[in-house]
Design a protein around this motif. Structure first.
Motif, PDB file in Angstrom:
ATOM      1  N   ALA A  72      43.388  20.309  55.318  1.00  0.00           N
ATOM      2  CA  ALA A  72      42.111  20.340  56.033  1.00  0.00           C
ATOM      3  C   ALA A  72      41.539  21.745  56.119  1.00  0.00           C
ATOM      4  O   ALA A  72      40.314  21.918  56.247  1.00  0.00           O
ATOM      5  N   ALA A  73      42.393  22.776  56.063  1.00  0.00           N
ATOM      6  CA  ALA A  73      41.917  24.156  56.175  1.00  0.00           C
ATOM      7  C   ALA A  73      41.287  24.674  54.894  1.00  0.00           C
ATOM      8  O   ALA A  73      40.616  25.711  54.907  1.00  0.00           O
ATOM      9  N   ASN A  74      41.491  23.989  53.794  1.00  0.00           N
ATOM     10  CA  ASN A  74      40.927  24.446  52.519  1.00  0.00           C
ATOM     11  C   ASN A  74      39.424  24.239  52.490  1.00  0.00           C
ATOM     12  O   ASN A  74      38.902  23.233  52.982  1.00  0.00           O
ATOM     13  N   GLY A  75      38.742  25.215  51.915  1.00  0.00           N
ATOM     14  CA  GLY A  75      37.290  25.144  51.782  1.00  0.00           C
ATOM     15  C   GLY A  75      36.812  25.940  50.593  1.00  0.00           C
ATOM     16  O   GLY A  75      37.609  26.370  49.743  1.00  0.00           O
ATOM     17  N   ASP A  76      35.509  26.183  50.528  1.00  0.00           N
ATOM     18  CA  ASP A  76      34.942  26.917  49.393  1.00  0.00           C
ATOM     19  C   ASP A  76      35.362  28.384  49.401  1.00  0.00           C
ATOM     20  O   ASP A  76      35.509  28.999  48.346  1.00  0.00           O
ATOM     21  N   GLN A  77      35.552  28.961  50.586  1.00  0.00           N
ATOM     22  CA  GLN A  77      35.880  30.381  50.690  1.00  0.00           C
ATOM     23  C   GLN A  77      37.318  30.639  51.103  1.00  0.00           C
ATOM     24  O   GLN A  77      37.729  31.795  51.221  1.00  0.00           O
ATOM     25  N   LEU A  78      38.090  29.603  51.349  1.00  0.00           N
ATOM     26  CA  LEU A  78      39.478  29.766  51.780  1.00  0.00           C
ATOM     27  C   LEU A  78      40.365  28.737  51.105  1.00  0.00           C
ATOM     28  O   LEU A  78      40.050  27.542  51.103  1.00  0.00           O
ATOM     29  N   ARG A  79      41.455  29.235  50.544  1.00  0.00           N
ATOM     30  CA  ARG A  79      42.437  28.356  49.924  1.00  0.00           C
ATOM     31  C   ARG A  79      43.771  28.545  50.638  1.00  0.00           C
ATOM     32  O   ARG A  79      44.252  29.667  50.780  1.00  0.00           O
ATOM     33  N   VAL A  80      44.357  27.451  51.092  1.00  0.00           N
ATOM     34  CA  VAL A  80      45.614  27.492  51.823  1.00  0.00           C
ATOM     35  C   VAL A  80      46.615  26.577  51.123  1.00  0.00           C
ATOM     36  O   VAL A  80      46.264  25.462  50.711  1.00  0.00           O
ATOM     37  N   GLY A  81      47.845  27.046  50.991  1.00  0.00           N
ATOM     38  CA  GLY A  81      48.894  26.248  50.371  1.00  0.00           C
ATOM     39  C   GLY A  81      50.215  26.444  51.096  1.00  0.00           C
ATOM     40  O   GLY A  81      50.375  27.386  51.881  1.00  0.00           O
ATOM     41  N   VAL A  82      51.145  25.556  50.850  1.00  0.00           N
ATOM     42  CA  VAL A  82      52.473  25.638  51.451  1.00  0.00           C
ATOM     43  C   VAL A  82      53.527  25.471  50.364  1.00  0.00           C
ATOM     44  O   VAL A  82      53.277  24.831  49.339  1.00  0.00           O
ATOM     45  N   GLN A  83      54.680  26.070  50.612  1.00  0.00           N
ATOM     46  CA  GLN A  83      55.797  25.959  49.672  1.00  0.00           C
ATOM     47  C   GLN A  83      57.090  25.917  50.459  1.00  0.00           C
ATOM     48  O   GLN A  83      57.231  26.603  51.465  1.00  0.00           O
ATOM     49  N   GLY A  84      58.018  25.092  49.982  1.00  0.00           N
ATOM     50  CA  GLY A  84      59.300  24.932  50.666  1.00  0.00           C
ATOM     51  C   GLY A  84      59.785  23.512  50.519  1.00  0.00           C
ATOM     52  O   GLY A  84      58.991  22.567  50.471  1.00  0.00           O
ATOM     53  N   SER A  85      61.099  23.348  50.432  1.00  0.00           N
ATOM     54  CA  SER A  85      61.661  22.017  50.154  1.00  0.00           C
ATOM     55  C   SER A  85      61.317  21.010  51.247  1.00  0.00           C
ATOM     56  O   SER A  85      61.052  19.844  50.959  1.00  0.00           O
ATOM     57  N   VAL A  86      61.302  21.440  52.513  1.00  0.00           N
ATOM     58  CA  VAL A  86      61.021  20.508  53.606  1.00  0.00           C
ATOM     59  C   VAL A  86      59.627  19.927  53.475  1.00  0.00           C
ATOM     60  O   VAL A  86      59.415  18.709  53.560  1.00  0.00           O
ATOM     61  N   LEU A  87      58.651  20.787  53.231  1.00  0.00           N
ATOM     62  CA  LEU A  87      57.267  20.326  53.148  1.00  0.00           C
ATOM     63  C   LEU A  87      56.979  19.640  51.817  1.00  0.00           C
ATOM     64  O   LEU A  87      56.159  18.730  51.753  1.00  0.00           O
ATOM     65  N   GLU A  88      57.644  20.075  50.758  1.00  0.00           N
ATOM     66  CA  GLU A  88      57.421  19.444  49.458  1.00  0.00           C
ATOM     67  C   GLU A  88      57.876  17.993  49.476  1.00  0.00           C
ATOM     68  O   GLU A  88      57.188  17.099  48.973  1.00  0.00           O
ATOM     69  N   PHE A  89      59.046  17.714  50.063  1.00  0.00           N
ATOM     70  CA  PHE A  89      59.539  16.340  50.132  1.00  0.00           C
ATOM     71  C   PHE A  89      58.653  15.487  51.028  1.00  0.00           C
ATOM     72  O   PHE A  89      58.447  14.307  50.777  1.00  0.00           O
ATOM     73  N   ALA A  90      58.121  16.101  52.099  1.00  0.00           N
ATOM     74  CA  ALA A  90      57.255  15.338  52.997  1.00  0.00           C
ATOM     75  C   ALA A  90      55.941  14.975  52.334  1.00  0.00           C
ATOM     76  O   ALA A  90      55.330  13.956  52.643  1.00  0.00           O
ATOM     77  N   GLY A  91      55.494  15.828  51.382  1.00  0.00           N
ATOM     78  CA  GLY A  91      54.219  15.562  50.729  1.00  0.00           C
ATOM     79  C   GLY A  91      54.308  14.623  49.554  1.00  0.00           C
ATOM     80  O   GLY A  91      53.280  14.217  49.009  1.00  0.00           O
TER      81      GLY A  91
END
Length: 339
Positions: A93-112
């Motif tokens: 939801a935080a991603n937009g035209d002027q801001l890019r947000v990402g996450v990395q890590g096994s816990v979040l990758e499996f959840a996604g």
């Protein structure tokens, strides 16, 4: 606002020069680099050192923060699946035209990740094929039910293996795909021979015995071969493969035993109801005459048995030719690389 209080203990703030963090269990801020130590360095060394410790890129366009999750007494992560999913949703939801947000890590990758659907697709395809082949709704479930039972027992075996060996996180999925495939295949062998006996007027118990004595032997041989082949990965002496091979081997063993023990017992109890709810092209018990082995395949088998050395030599020649072609290709590849 405060989110995920039960799962997240600390989030670093890359924009704080003092290194302060947000959370209930954050380490004390260490502050900037020691000024006296920085004075002993050349300007270039000081710039390089500061950039290596900085959470913001030199051009100021990229920054990163670190999330610390709650842990149990033994050090394992204690993260609620709903919290991990919520973090991913907030990042998207935080991603937009002027801001890019990402996450990395096994816990979040499996959840996604979405739940694997390959097993479901394969199961649907198997049901359609069995409906066409057997022409009976009940008969369709006969190979599938033992396969699912054996698969469940196999997954329990994978958990048991994980207690004393390193098992990859995708090992249960791999074992499930292999187990489901061979389980339905083995059940199909037994069920098909049992159905042939019923169609030729045999007593259900006798047909069940015949299916085990004929198709059951093929299942036992095929399953044992697959298990030995999987355990052959131990020859590589790589711990990563050892866990995979043992997990898959246990699953194949469970589905094989289910097809040899559970399925014949189930067929014997159901009797002719095992081919009930017939479709328009389905056949009823006792509607065929002759031997259950059939005609065309029986003649083909007798033809091979008249001189078994001939098909054996032909198969050996085909294998040798294919291997020689592969060896030639390998030599050509090596010559190309050497040049």
């Amino acid at each position: 606002r405060v989110l995920f209080r039960s799962s997240v203990t600390c989030v670093t703030n890359p924009l704080d020069p003092a290194g302060a963090s947000l959370g209930s269990d954050c380490p004390e801020a260490s502050g900037p680099l020691n000024p006296q130590a920085m004075q002993a360095l050349t300007p270039e060394e000081a710039k390089t050192l500061a950039a290596s410790f900085s959470t913001i890129s030199p051009d100021g366009t990229v920054a990163y923060a670190q999330i610390n999750f709650a842990t149990n007494a033994d050090g394992s992560l204690n993260v609620a699946a709903a919290d991990a999913k919520k973090i991913i949703d907030e990042v998207k939801a935080a991603n937009g035209d002027q801001l890019r947000v990402g996450v990395q890590g096994s816990v979040l990758e499996f959840a996604g990740q979405e739940p694997p659907s390959s097993e479901g697709v394969g199961l649907i395809a198997a049901i359609i094929i069995l409906l066409v082949a057997f022409g009976s709704v009940v008969a369709v479930g006969m190979p599938i039910v033992p396969a699912l039972l054996g698969l469940t027992m196999g997954q329990m075996g994978v958990l048991l293996v994980a207690n004393f060996m390193d098992v990859a996180t995708f090992a249960p999925t791999l074992a499930a795909m292999i187990g489901l495939g061979v389980g339905i295949d083995y059940g199909l062998f037994v069920m098909n021979r049992y159905r042939q006996g019923l169609l030729h007027g045999h007593d259900p118990k006798k047909a069940a015995m015949e299916s085990v004595e004929t198709a059951g032997r093929a299942v036992l041989f095929a399953g044992s071969t697959v298990i030995i082949a999987l355990l052959g990965l131990f020859v590589l002496r790589i711990n990563f493969f050892n866990g995979l091979s043992l997990a898959a081997g246990v699953t194949v063993l469970m589905v094989m035993l289910s097809a040899l023990w559970f399925l014949p017992a189930l067929l014997s109890l159901l009797g002719t109801k095992a081919i009930a709810l017939r479709l328009p092209w389905g056949k009823k018990a006792g509607s065929m005459v002759g031997h259950p082995e059939g005609r065309a395949w029986a003649h083909y088998g007798r033809l091979l048995q008249k001189a078994p050395i001939v098909p054996a030599l032909l198969a050996l020649i085909v294998v040798v030719v294919l291997r020689s072609e592969e060896h030639t290709s390998e030599l050509q590849s090596r010559e190309t690389i050497s040049y």
